[in-house]
Design a protein around this motif. Structure first.
Motif, PDB file in Angstrom:
ATOM      1  N   LEU A 148       0.877  -1.169   0.000  1.00 21.36           N
ATOM      2  CA  LEU A 148       0.000   0.000   0.000  1.00 21.36           C
ATOM      3  C   LEU A 148       0.910   1.212   0.000  1.00 21.36           C
ATOM      4  O   LEU A 148       1.638   1.455   0.973  1.00 21.36           O
ATOM      5  CB  LEU A 148      -0.915   0.010   1.224  1.00 21.36           C
ATOM      6  N   THR A 153       1.343   5.270  -0.629  1.00 20.43           N
ATOM      7  CA  THR A 153       0.604   6.528  -0.729  1.00 20.43           C
ATOM      8  C   THR A 153       1.392   7.658  -1.362  1.00 20.43           C
ATOM      9  O   THR A 153       0.831   8.713  -1.634  1.00 20.43           O
ATOM     10  CB  THR A 153       0.129   6.990   0.664  1.00 20.43           C
ATOM     11  N   ILE A 170      -5.241   6.384   0.962  1.00 19.97           N
ATOM     12  CA  ILE A 170      -5.835   5.123   0.515  1.00 19.97           C
ATOM     13  C   ILE A 170      -6.997   4.798   1.439  1.00 19.97           C
ATOM     14  O   ILE A 170      -6.874   4.902   2.659  1.00 19.97           O
ATOM     15  CB  ILE A 170      -4.803   3.985   0.537  1.00 19.97           C
ATOM     16  N   SER A 189      -6.356   5.735  -4.284  1.00 19.41           N
ATOM     17  CA  SER A 189      -7.257   4.626  -4.589  1.00 19.41           C
ATOM     18  C   SER A 189      -8.269   4.425  -3.469  1.00 19.41           C
ATOM     19  O   SER A 189      -8.026   4.777  -2.318  1.00 19.41           O
ATOM     20  CB  SER A 189      -6.468   3.329  -4.782  1.00 19.41           C
TER      21      SER A 189
END
Length: 222
Positions: free
Chosen positions: A136, A138, A153, A171
């Motif tokens: 993940l 960012t 996120i 996202s």
């Protein structure tokens, strides 16, 4: 340096004494029923609500806030980092940036994931980042502006993120959705109860609302 020394020395203590030290010296809020394993957890602020836990050999540093809701779990060998707010040229144009990781109640992260919290990462209640090696991320370089930039996120409630996935800043995975294994999520989607998969991920099919995963009352799936 003093904070790092105190953190290191705390590993020599039994958990009850270690918890009291983290609360008294760092101002962390850790519920008596919560627990941290042999892990380096050093955000500016830490909030662990009841029965939340962090597994062994997980690292968390350089973020402003780590917040685990009740019964939320972070497993072993996760790498959680970012870039804290402060007086720096990096991200100076983003005055509202929030370098945080927030797991809502009963949310879970399994093991061996990389989570960049330069901007906020929020994982909704009962959602699971499953499997291994998901990323993940960012922050990235804004090529047009020639500078570092970051976007948050969002992973919705009751979501399931499959193994070895990549989720980029900006996202969003809608609530009650599944991200297939090895997928790349690079935009905001808003249709819940869907399977999203592929590179980049797109909605492939609608999922039944009555699936047991979407109705469970405990975060950990036995």
């Amino acid at each position: 340096m003093l904070k790092n020394l105190v953190m290191f020395l705390s590993f020599l203590l039994p958990w009850s004494a270690r918890r009291r030290l983290l609360v008294s010296q760092f101002g962390y809020s850790i519920h008596p029923n919560s627990r941290i394993g042999l892990a380096w957890i050093c955000p500016r602020r830490l909030i662990m609500e009841e029965n939340s836990s962090i597994g062994h050999l997980t690292l968390c540093k350089n973020i402003d806030l780590l917040h685990l809701g009740a019964h939320a779990i972070i497993g072993q060998l996760n790498w959680i980092t970012g870039f804290p707010t402060g007086n720096s040229r990096h991200f100076a144009h983003q005055t509202d940036r929030q370098p945080e990781l927030i797991l809502e109640a009963h949310a879970g992260i399994s093991s061996r994931h990389l989570i960049d919290c330069t901007a906020r990462v929020r994982i909704g209640a009962f959602a699971t980042v499953a499997g291994f090696r998901s990323q993940l991320i960012t922050h990235s370089i804004d090529l047009e502006a020639g500078r570092q930039s970051s976007e948050p996120i969002e992973i919705g409630e009751y979501c399931f993120v499959g193994t070895d996935s990549v989720i980029l800043g900006g996202s969003a995975l809608p609530h009650h959705s599944v991200l297939g294994a090895k997928s790349l999520l690079n935009k905001k989607w808003d249709a819940p109860f869907h399977l999203y998969a592929g590179v980049p991920a797109k909605p492939l099919k609608e999922l039944p609302h009555e699936m047991e995963y979407f109705r469970r009352t405990e975060g950990f799936v036995w």
